[in-house]
Scaffold this active site. Sequence first.
Site, mmCIF file in Angstrom:
data_model
loop_
_atom_site.group_PDB
_atom_site.id
_atom_site.type_symbol
_atom_site.label_atom_id
_atom_site.label_comp_id
_atom_site.label_asym_id
_atom_site.label_seq_id
_atom_site.Cartn_x
_atom_site.Cartn_y
_atom_site.Cartn_z
ATOM 1 N N LYS A 14 43.566 51.488 43.309
ATOM 2 C CA LYS A 14 43.149 51.556 44.711
ATOM 3 C C LYS A 14 44.349 51.418 45.670
ATOM 4 O O LYS A 14 44.404 52.094 46.684
ATOM 5 C CB LYS A 14 42.112 50.457 44.985
ATOM 6 C CG LYS A 14 41.558 50.483 46.409
ATOM 7 C CD LYS A 14 40.289 49.662 46.505
ATOM 8 C CE LYS A 14 40.582 48.185 46.294
ATOM 9 N NZ LYS A 14 40.565 47.394 47.509
ATOM 10 N N ARG A 89 31.729 43.198 52.028
ATOM 11 C CA ARG A 89 31.393 42.780 50.671
ATOM 12 C C ARG A 89 29.896 42.611 50.488
ATOM 13 O O ARG A 89 29.427 42.456 49.361
ATOM 14 C CB ARG A 89 32.069 41.444 50.334
ATOM 15 C CG ARG A 89 33.571 41.546 50.181
ATOM 16 C CD ARG A 89 34.146 40.197 49.776
ATOM 17 N NE ARG A 89 35.575 40.144 49.945
ATOM 18 C CZ ARG A 89 36.462 40.607 49.071
ATOM 19 N NH1 ARG A 89 36.053 41.165 47.955
ATOM 20 N NH2 ARG A 89 37.755 40.526 49.309
ATOM 21 N N ARG A 123 48.998 45.706 28.709
ATOM 22 C CA ARG A 123 50.293 45.370 29.313
ATOM 23 C C ARG A 123 50.959 44.188 28.626
ATOM 24 O O ARG A 123 50.307 43.219 28.293
ATOM 25 C CB ARG A 123 50.093 44.943 30.772
ATOM 26 C CG ARG A 123 49.808 46.050 31.729
ATOM 27 C CD ARG A 123 49.660 45.421 33.113
ATOM 28 N NE ARG A 123 48.900 46.277 33.990
ATOM 29 C CZ ARG A 123 48.207 45.844 35.038
ATOM 30 N NH1 ARG A 123 48.159 44.554 35.320
ATOM 31 N NH2 ARG A 123 47.556 46.685 35.803
ATOM 32 N N ARG A 157 49.767 38.219 29.660
ATOM 33 C CA ARG A 157 49.099 37.279 30.565
ATOM 34 C C ARG A 157 47.735 36.898 30.022
ATOM 35 O O ARG A 157 46.972 37.759 29.612
ATOM 36 C CB ARG A 157 48.936 37.897 31.954
ATOM 37 C CG ARG A 157 50.165 37.732 32.826
ATOM 38 C CD ARG A 157 50.002 38.469 34.122
ATOM 39 N NE ARG A 157 48.704 38.207 34.759
ATOM 40 C CZ ARG A 157 48.346 38.724 35.919
ATOM 41 N NH1 ARG A 157 49.164 39.528 36.556
ATOM 42 N NH2 ARG A 157 47.177 38.447 36.442
ATOM 43 N N ARG A 168 35.418 40.107 35.470
ATOM 44 C CA ARG A 168 35.845 40.468 36.826
ATOM 45 C C ARG A 168 35.153 41.770 37.252
ATOM 46 O O ARG A 168 34.692 41.914 38.382
ATOM 47 C CB ARG A 168 37.364 40.661 36.838
ATOM 48 C CG ARG A 168 38.054 40.011 37.998
ATOM 49 C CD ARG A 168 39.482 39.603 37.686
ATOM 50 N NE ARG A 168 40.299 40.663 37.111
ATOM 51 C CZ ARG A 168 41.427 40.434 36.423
ATOM 52 N NH1 ARG A 168 41.854 39.216 36.233
ATOM 53 N NH2 ARG A 168 42.128 41.444 35.929
#
Length: 210
Positions: A14, A89, A123, A157, A168
């Site tokens: 985005k 939202r 990643r 991570r 999420r």
Amino acid sequence: MSSIVLFGPPGAGKGTQAQRIMDSTGLPQVSTGDMLRAAVAAGTPTGMEAKNYMESGQLVPDEVIINLIRDRVQDTDASNGVMFDGFPRTVAQAEALAEITEVSHVIAIEVPDGRIVERICGRYTCGDCSAVFHDTFNPSNVEGVCDSCGGNDFKRRADDNANTVLSRLSAYHEQTSPLAEWYDQRGIFFRIDGDRAIDEITEDILRALK
Ligand SMILES: [Zn+2]
């Protein structure tokens, strides 16, 4: 003046598309987080009110945010509208927003959850020189050895693991689906397939905005 709203889940690219939309349309980006921080720093009456809520650990009420937006859309750089990012939202916020500025297009960048998990979770970085790699798209030439510095201390991570990303994403879908429906009923909701080359996505968005 008419504004646009940009939606997209984390990991859908985005930010990149937002920059390209701004470059192409000249509309300034309005993120409520940035706006709140700016109003607090400037010490405006609404900023001081927002500061009280933030300092006591409370959510800033919609009414305060809407007041900030009402001021923001009066600024000279907003005379042709703005691009909202991260707002609204909720349907209540969308209704309040409709009272103060015309929203002509809502652009939703859509990428299947599985693809986002693949993008984010693959990643890893070199603990010695911070070089970034990806299991699928950009693996190190020799497994376990950093191309840049020869180090062998790769890090992943913890919040990039698949379950964290999936939860999420499910929160994102839960939040945006009533909004998508609300804007769709008004005929201004545009779904953009975000699982393609960056340039193709931009082309589609700009076509939708015409
Ligand atoms: Zn390295």
